[in-house]
Design a protein around this motif. Sequence first.
Motif, PDB file in Angstrom:
ATOM      1  N   MET A 198     -27.224  -6.902   0.717  1.00  0.00           N
ATOM      2  CA  MET A 198     -26.377  -5.770   0.964  1.00  0.00           C
ATOM      3  C   MET A 198     -25.167  -5.851   0.021  1.00  0.00           C
ATOM      4  N   ILE A 199     -24.808  -4.732  -0.564  1.00  0.00           N
ATOM      5  CA  ILE A 199     -23.697  -4.674  -1.509  1.00  0.00           C
ATOM      6  C   ILE A 199     -22.506  -3.996  -0.828  1.00  0.00           C
ATOM      7  N   LEU A 200     -21.333  -4.653  -0.924  1.00  0.00           N
ATOM      8  CA  LEU A 200     -20.092  -4.088  -0.387  1.00  0.00           C
ATOM      9  C   LEU A 200     -19.170  -3.719  -1.536  1.00  0.00           C
ATOM     10  N   PHE A 201     -18.625  -2.524  -1.502  1.00  0.00           N
ATOM     11  CA  PHE A 201     -17.650  -2.095  -2.485  1.00  0.00           C
ATOM     12  C   PHE A 201     -16.282  -2.132  -1.823  1.00  0.00           C
ATOM     13  N   PHE A 202     -15.415  -3.024  -2.305  1.00  0.00           N
ATOM     14  CA  PHE A 202     -14.070  -3.119  -1.754  1.00  0.00           C
ATOM     15  C   PHE A 202     -13.080  -3.367  -2.878  1.00  0.00           C
ATOM     16  N   GLY A 203     -11.819  -3.082  -2.607  1.00  0.00           N
ATOM     17  CA  GLY A 203     -10.776  -3.287  -3.605  1.00  0.00           C
ATOM     18  C   GLY A 203      -9.495  -2.599  -3.175  1.00  0.00           C
ATOM     19  N   THR A 204      -8.620  -2.343  -4.128  1.00  0.00           N
ATOM     20  CA  THR A 204      -7.378  -1.629  -3.840  1.00  0.00           C
ATOM     21  C   THR A 204      -7.360  -0.335  -4.640  1.00  0.00           C
ATOM     22  N   ARG A 205      -6.612   0.609  -4.116  1.00  0.00           N
ATOM     23  CA  ARG A 205      -6.553   1.919  -4.730  1.00  0.00           C
ATOM     24  C   ARG A 205      -5.222   2.564  -4.392  1.00  0.00           C
ATOM     25  N   THR A 206      -4.740   3.424  -5.267  1.00  0.00           N
ATOM     26  CA  THR A 206      -3.498   4.142  -4.989  1.00  0.00           C
ATOM     27  C   THR A 206      -3.785   5.421  -4.223  1.00  0.00           C
ATOM     28  N   GLY A 207      -2.787   5.848  -3.465  1.00  0.00           N
ATOM     29  CA  GLY A 207      -2.887   7.098  -2.724  1.00  0.00           C
ATOM     30  C   GLY A 207      -2.200   8.218  -3.482  1.00  0.00           C
ATOM     31  N   LYS A 208      -1.905   9.293  -2.776  1.00  0.00           N
ATOM     32  CA  LYS A 208      -1.269  10.447  -3.372  1.00  0.00           C
ATOM     33  C   LYS A 208       0.232  10.203  -3.521  1.00  0.00           C
ATOM     34  N   GLU A 209       0.750  10.436  -4.706  1.00  0.00           N
ATOM     35  CA  GLU A 209       2.164  10.186  -5.000  1.00  0.00           C
ATOM     36  C   GLU A 209       3.033  11.273  -4.365  1.00  0.00           C
ATOM     37  N   LYS A 210       4.145  10.833  -3.754  1.00  0.00           N
ATOM     38  CA  LYS A 210       5.133  11.751  -3.199  1.00  0.00           C
ATOM     39  C   LYS A 210       6.354  11.714  -4.100  1.00  0.00           C
ATOM     40  N   GLN A 211       6.878  12.901  -4.443  1.00  0.00           N
ATOM     41  CA  GLN A 211       8.058  12.983  -5.291  1.00  0.00           C
ATOM     42  C   GLN A 211       9.114  13.851  -4.623  1.00  0.00           C
ATOM     43  N   MET A 212      10.394  13.511  -4.896  1.00  0.00           N
ATOM     44  CA  MET A 212      11.489  14.279  -4.324  1.00  0.00           C
ATOM     45  C   MET A 212      12.688  14.154  -5.262  1.00  0.00           C
TER      46      MET A 212
END
Length: 82
Positions: A1-15
């Motif tokens: 079985m292959i698992l895909f895991f890691g880190t990722r960025t979300g949606k940037e908030k600007q103000m």
Amino acid sequence: MILFFGTRTGKEKQMALQGLSCPFCHCKGTLKASVIPHYVHLFWLPVYRLQPFKQVSCSHCKKVYAGQELNPEMNQALAEME
């Protein structure tokens, strides 16, 4: 079985930070705050939220403040964005 895991960025908030002036060039109303969340993902689905990346940039002098360079007013504005 292959698992895909890691880190990722979300949606940037600007103000825009209207009431603050840049500590470097002293121009008022030129600061923009950005918060970029980071997630641990499993099969591209976010599972756990990590510490977000926070920065403030000046549109006049192009100076970017992050980490220890942020003053208390900038930290307070960034905390309100989360």
